[in-house]
Motif scaffolding. Structure first.
Motif, PDB file in Angstrom:
ATOM      1  N   GLY A 222      -3.251   6.160   1.892  1.00 45.62           N
ATOM      2  CA  GLY A 222      -4.717   6.168   1.915  1.00 45.62           C
ATOM      3  C   GLY A 222      -5.307   5.500   0.684  1.00 45.62           C
ATOM      4  O   GLY A 222      -6.273   4.728   0.784  1.00 45.62           O
ATOM      5  N   ALA A 223      -4.728   5.779  -0.471  1.00 45.22           N
ATOM      6  CA  ALA A 223      -5.201   5.141  -1.708  1.00 45.22           C
ATOM      7  C   ALA A 223      -4.954   3.635  -1.661  1.00 45.22           C
ATOM      8  O   ALA A 223      -5.804   2.840  -2.091  1.00 45.22           O
ATOM      9  CB  ALA A 223      -4.515   5.761  -2.918  1.00 45.22           C
ATOM     10  N   ASP A 224      -3.804   3.223  -1.129  1.00 46.58           N
ATOM     11  CA  ASP A 224      -3.503   1.784  -1.000  1.00 46.58           C
ATOM     12  C   ASP A 224      -4.466   1.103  -0.039  1.00 46.58           C
ATOM     13  O   ASP A 224      -4.910  -0.022  -0.282  1.00 46.58           O
ATOM     14  CB  ASP A 224      -2.061   1.582  -0.534  1.00 46.58           C
ATOM     15  CG  ASP A 224      -1.038   1.915  -1.604  1.00 46.58           C
ATOM     16  OD1 ASP A 224      -1.413   2.043  -2.793  1.00 46.58           O
ATOM     17  OD2 ASP A 224       0.161   2.042  -1.261  1.00 46.58           O
ATOM     18  N   ILE A 225      -4.818   1.785   1.055  1.00 46.52           N
ATOM     19  CA  ILE A 225      -5.783   1.227   2.013  1.00 46.52           C
ATOM     20  C   ILE A 225      -7.138   1.046   1.367  1.00 46.52           C
ATOM     21  O   ILE A 225      -7.789   0.011   1.502  1.00 46.52           O
ATOM     22  CB  ILE A 225      -5.878   2.118   3.266  1.00 46.52           C
ATOM     23  CG1 ILE A 225      -4.583   2.043   4.068  1.00 46.52           C
ATOM     24  CG2 ILE A 225      -7.084   1.751   4.121  1.00 46.52           C
ATOM     25  CD1 ILE A 225      -4.448   3.108   5.149  1.00 46.52           C
TER      26      ILE A 225
ATOM     27  N   HIS B 110       3.216  14.535   2.857  1.00 46.95           N
ATOM     28  CA  HIS B 110       1.789  14.590   2.516  1.00 46.95           C
ATOM     29  C   HIS B 110       1.469  13.623   1.381  1.00 46.95           C
ATOM     30  O   HIS B 110       0.449  12.933   1.402  1.00 46.95           O
ATOM     31  CB  HIS B 110       1.375  16.014   2.129  1.00 46.95           C
ATOM     32  CG  HIS B 110       1.364  16.968   3.276  1.00 46.95           C
ATOM     33  ND1 HIS B 110       0.459  16.894   4.315  1.00 46.95           N
ATOM     34  CD2 HIS B 110       2.157  18.028   3.554  1.00 46.95           C
ATOM     35  CE1 HIS B 110       0.699  17.849   5.183  1.00 46.95           C
ATOM     36  NE2 HIS B 110       1.726  18.557   4.745  1.00 46.95           N
ATOM     37  N   ARG B 111       2.352  13.569   0.401  1.00 45.99           N
ATOM     38  CA  ARG B 111       2.130  12.662  -0.734  1.00 45.99           C
ATOM     39  C   ARG B 111       2.186  11.199  -0.296  1.00 45.99           C
ATOM     40  O   ARG B 111       1.425  10.360  -0.783  1.00 45.99           O
ATOM     41  CB  ARG B 111       3.138  12.948  -1.838  1.00 45.99           C
ATOM     42  CG  ARG B 111       2.886  14.293  -2.500  1.00 45.99           C
ATOM     43  CD  ARG B 111       3.982  14.626  -3.509  1.00 45.99           C
ATOM     44  NE  ARG B 111       3.872  15.996  -3.964  1.00 45.99           N
ATOM     45  CZ  ARG B 111       3.160  16.376  -5.017  1.00 45.99           C
ATOM     46  NH1 ARG B 111       2.484  15.498  -5.719  1.00 45.99           N
ATOM     47  NH2 ARG B 111       3.118  17.651  -5.357  1.00 45.99           N
ATOM     48  N   LEU B 112       3.072  10.879   0.638  1.00 39.57           N
ATOM     49  CA  LEU B 112       3.153   9.508   1.157  1.00 39.57           C
ATOM     50  C   LEU B 112       1.873   9.122   1.888  1.00 39.57           C
ATOM     51  O   LEU B 112       1.368   8.002   1.736  1.00 39.57           O
ATOM     52  CB  LEU B 112       4.349   9.361   2.103  1.00 39.57           C
ATOM     53  CG  LEU B 112       5.698   9.158   1.450  1.00 39.57           C
ATOM     54  CD1 LEU B 112       6.809   9.330   2.484  1.00 39.57           C
ATOM     55  CD2 LEU B 112       5.779   7.785   0.819  1.00 39.57           C
ATOM     56  N   VAL B 113       1.347  10.047   2.695  1.00 39.29           N
ATOM     57  CA  VAL B 113       0.104   9.776   3.429  1.00 39.29           C
ATOM     58  C   VAL B 113      -1.049   9.580   2.447  1.00 39.29           C
ATOM     59  O   VAL B 113      -1.868   8.667   2.612  1.00 39.29           O
ATOM     60  CB  VAL B 113      -0.191  10.907   4.441  1.00 39.29           C
ATOM     61  CG1 VAL B 113      -1.585  10.770   5.027  1.00 39.29           C
ATOM     62  CG2 VAL B 113       0.861  10.907   5.541  1.00 39.29           C
TER      63      VAL B 113
ATOM     64  N   ALA C  16      -9.090  -2.491   0.712  1.00 42.15           N
ATOM     65  CA  ALA C  16     -10.422  -2.719   1.267  1.00 42.15           C
ATOM     66  C   ALA C  16     -11.387  -3.189   0.191  1.00 42.15           C
ATOM     67  O   ALA C  16     -12.264  -4.018   0.460  1.00 42.15           O
ATOM     68  CB  ALA C  16     -10.943  -1.440   1.934  1.00 42.15           C
ATOM     69  N   GLN C  17     -11.245  -2.675  -1.019  1.00 41.62           N
ATOM     70  CA  GLN C  17     -12.114  -3.092  -2.132  1.00 41.62           C
ATOM     71  C   GLN C  17     -11.840  -4.515  -2.565  1.00 41.62           C
ATOM     72  O   GLN C  17     -12.736  -5.229  -3.001  1.00 41.62           O
ATOM     73  CB  GLN C  17     -11.943  -2.155  -3.319  1.00 41.62           C
ATOM     74  CG  GLN C  17     -12.517  -0.785  -3.122  1.00 41.62           C
ATOM     75  CD  GLN C  17     -12.265   0.129  -4.315  1.00 41.62           C
ATOM     76  OE1 GLN C  17     -11.531  -0.207  -5.230  1.00 41.62           O
ATOM     77  NE2 GLN C  17     -12.887   1.310  -4.291  1.00 41.62           N
ATOM     78  N   GLN C  18     -10.584  -4.948  -2.435  1.00 41.36           N
ATOM     79  CA  GLN C  18     -10.200  -6.278  -2.874  1.00 41.36           C
ATOM     80  C   GLN C  18     -10.534  -7.345  -1.845  1.00 41.36           C
ATOM     81  O   GLN C  18     -10.584  -8.522  -2.175  1.00 41.36           O
ATOM     82  CB  GLN C  18      -8.695  -6.329  -3.177  1.00 41.36           C
ATOM     83  CG  GLN C  18      -8.300  -5.500  -4.361  1.00 41.36           C
ATOM     84  CD  GLN C  18      -6.790  -5.477  -4.553  1.00 41.36           C
ATOM     85  OE1 GLN C  18      -6.033  -5.959  -3.736  1.00 41.36           O
ATOM     86  NE2 GLN C  18      -6.371  -4.876  -5.665  1.00 41.36           N
TER      87      GLN C  18
END
Length: 83
Positions: free
Chosen positions: A73-76, A66-69, A80-82
């Motif tokens: 998600g945070a990395d995605i 769950h922590r990896l997912v 996307a912001q960058q």
């Protein structure tokens, strides 16, 4: 095809009827993710420590998953912001 290696360390601590586990995953770039799990034996049940270990380790891996997912998600979102 590139092959990557991530390493997992499992720490099992048994105390009385309780088993606590910490699963530590270290990625190739030294990112560390920790999952935890717990199992408690019913005092009326026969003592089979391996069962508590299996349950607690399985729960620690579920937590780690769950922590990896969430991390992905945070990395995605950051990518996307960058871009």
């Amino acid at each position: 095809m590139d092959t990557k290696q991530w390493n997992a360390e499992i720490y099992i601590n048994e105390r009385g009827n309780d088993t606590h586990v910490r699963a530590v995953l270290t990625t190739q770039d030294d990112t560390t993710i920790v999952g935890t799990g717990h199992a408690r034996r019913n005092p009326a049940d026969r003592s089979v420590p391996e069962i508590g270990d299996e349950l607690a380790v399985g729960r620690a891996f579920l937590d780690l998953g769950h922590r990896l997912v969430e991390l992905a998600g945070a990395d995605i979102a950051q990518a996307a912001q960058q871009g």
